[in-house]
Write an enzyme that holds these catalytic residues in place. Sequence first.
Site, PDB file in Angstrom:
ATOM      1  CB  CYS A  35      -0.904   0.010   1.247  1.00  0.00           C
ATOM      2  SG  CYS A  35      -1.823  -1.520   1.484  1.00  0.00           S
ATOM      3  NE  ARG A  38      -6.562  -4.177   1.728  1.00  0.00           N
ATOM      4  CZ  ARG A  38      -7.483  -5.098   1.972  1.00  0.00           C
ATOM      5  NH1 ARG A  38      -8.762  -4.792   1.841  1.00  0.00           N
ATOM      6  NH2 ARG A  38      -7.134  -6.298   2.369  1.00  0.00           N
ATOM      7  CG  LEU A  39      -1.779  -4.078  -4.577  1.00  0.00           C
ATOM      8  CD1 LEU A  39      -2.606  -3.826  -5.826  1.00  0.00           C
ATOM      9  CD2 LEU A  39      -0.297  -4.167  -4.929  1.00  0.00           C
ATOM     10  CG  ASN A  84       3.594  -0.049   2.277  1.00  0.00           C
ATOM     11  OD1 ASN A  84       3.175  -0.971   1.576  1.00  0.00           O
ATOM     12  ND2 ASN A  84       4.670   0.647   1.963  1.00  0.00           N
TER      13      ASN A  84
END
Length: 624
Positions: free
Chosen positions: A2, A54-55, A79
């Site tokens: 992230c 966000r990923l 992250n």
Amino acid sequence: MCGISGIIAGNISNPGKILKMMNDLQAHRGPDDEGIYESAAANGRYYIGLAHRRLSIIDLSTGHQPMFNEDGTVVIVFNGEIYNFKDLQKELIQKGHRFITSSDTEAVIHAYEEYGESCVERMRGMFAFAIWDSKRERVFIARDRFGKKPLFYYKNNDALVFSSEIKSLLQFPADFRKVDENAVMNYLIYRYVPAPDTLFSGIYKLMPGTWATWENGNFNQQRYYNPPDGMERKEKALMEDPVTSFLELLDQSVEVRMISDVPFGAFLSGGIDSSAIVALMTRHSPFAIKTFSVGFEEEKYNEASYARIIAEKFKTDHHELTISADHLMEELPGLIRYRDAPVSETSDIPIYLLSKFARQSVKMVLTGEGSDEMLGGYPKHVYEKYVTMYQYIPAVIRSRVLEPMIRALPYGLYRAKTAIINLGITGYEERFPRWFGALTRKEMKELLMNSEEFTPKEGFQFKFGHQDSYLRKILFFDQTSWLPDNLLERGDRMTMAASLEGRMPFMDHTLAEFVSSLPDNFRVRGHSTKWILRQAMRPILPGIIIDRPKIGFRVPVNEWFQTTMKDYLYDHLTGTGSITKRYYNKPVLMRILGEHTSGRQNHEKLLWSLLNLELWHREYMIGN
């Protein structure tokens, strides 16, 4: 994986709007979701804001951030990935904590509640996070042991601002457009800016293995982890089979990094590092591993055939990207924007293109990054043992006879010339950066106009806790400087520019500590590098992969600067529009350019560094 940002500030206009802009600029780091938390402290004197992009990789449905504890008094933006989060979760449940998600982020929240600052010592993974503890009115930020995830910050008497990328910090109302000229000088020595500095005056990197707190306007930092190669190895009896134990630990490191709720794969170059990772991944997957390689149309730069050998042996679902070397430079200005810094390595460009290619079918990849710095994989790790022997030769003979002869050797012997000259540099504070750097301090002072103000960077990367092992010293430098400030920064920015997560099994701290406990010859033995890895993989990988020399991505910048890019290079460094020419002693610069473009000397590293410095100035110092 992230992007995070935060503002703690008093007396600032529209902080929420600034925080939103900071967050939006990191959309590439997290295209799946976003969130913002806002509060106040010190009876409203301070604005508190946390932002997150966000990923989604793990816990896709309930992993939204910012995330809170049960009563909402602790909030986090995170992250990275914690690979042992399930074990940590079980431990915390036994202590009475209640979990409502399956996210590793929530494990970090409860670990902070239970263990305070020391929570980071229980985490196995890569991370940078910020926690707002509203009861204590305190911000706690931290970065993983080796600096795999970035965290930059700016502070003054009334504010702390932090982010995963510098571009977000630039939205805060402070004068960041001033160049730190001492950092420029260090950049021309190292080819990157060593931590904690950046090229932006006032913006710093939180050091790897460090946590920091902000409380009532006070900012304090504490280092919680030192790479073990910085300490003297404790003599002890060897276990019965260290090679097998190493392979078991590496296999475990690969397996835990395959935890994912989304499709994933691996970068495969055909070198021993990425091939070992792919081979071990196949042990833990019922499906064919997706592998991704990049090759060049120009055959002499194309090593895709080695990747195909591994893909065929382990029956991977192989994807190959073929690119032309001629169009790589089109990507360079964009990559400087992603890095917020000069692009130190030409290989950044194909890695970025490969990341975009892989992202079409996966969201996460495993890579071989870190093997050379943990296991001793570069020629310099062999050459260093000859320093004492070479320096027995009287200095007057070296400087007046040997080195002039060495410099006069043919152009094609560039690497050998560099190695021999480096052996004559007496202080490791200068020699270690010079192995991969652009200039010696003497050469830097000749080239730069104002070098009398230069302060060399002689920080943590040279604070060894031992005097005996040449190998452990240079590996410690690699692990605390070259790796986090260059290669890991490259890996993070180039993959995240494509919204792709990269995981690095060789950089597991448990594996690193095991290898560091062994005698040096388990890493470098004679002229053989990464000896323990080669021994462990001999029953598994083809001999042509194990024994081939280290090459890496080769981009023909040397030839370009003599041909198609010659005019481009001169224009950027000496033309009327050049911003950086004011730094240089013109006759020295013109000599360097002439030596390279005529083929008399190879100044590829230096000229690439100078060109990127100019492009960075154009991107950030004017019209912004």
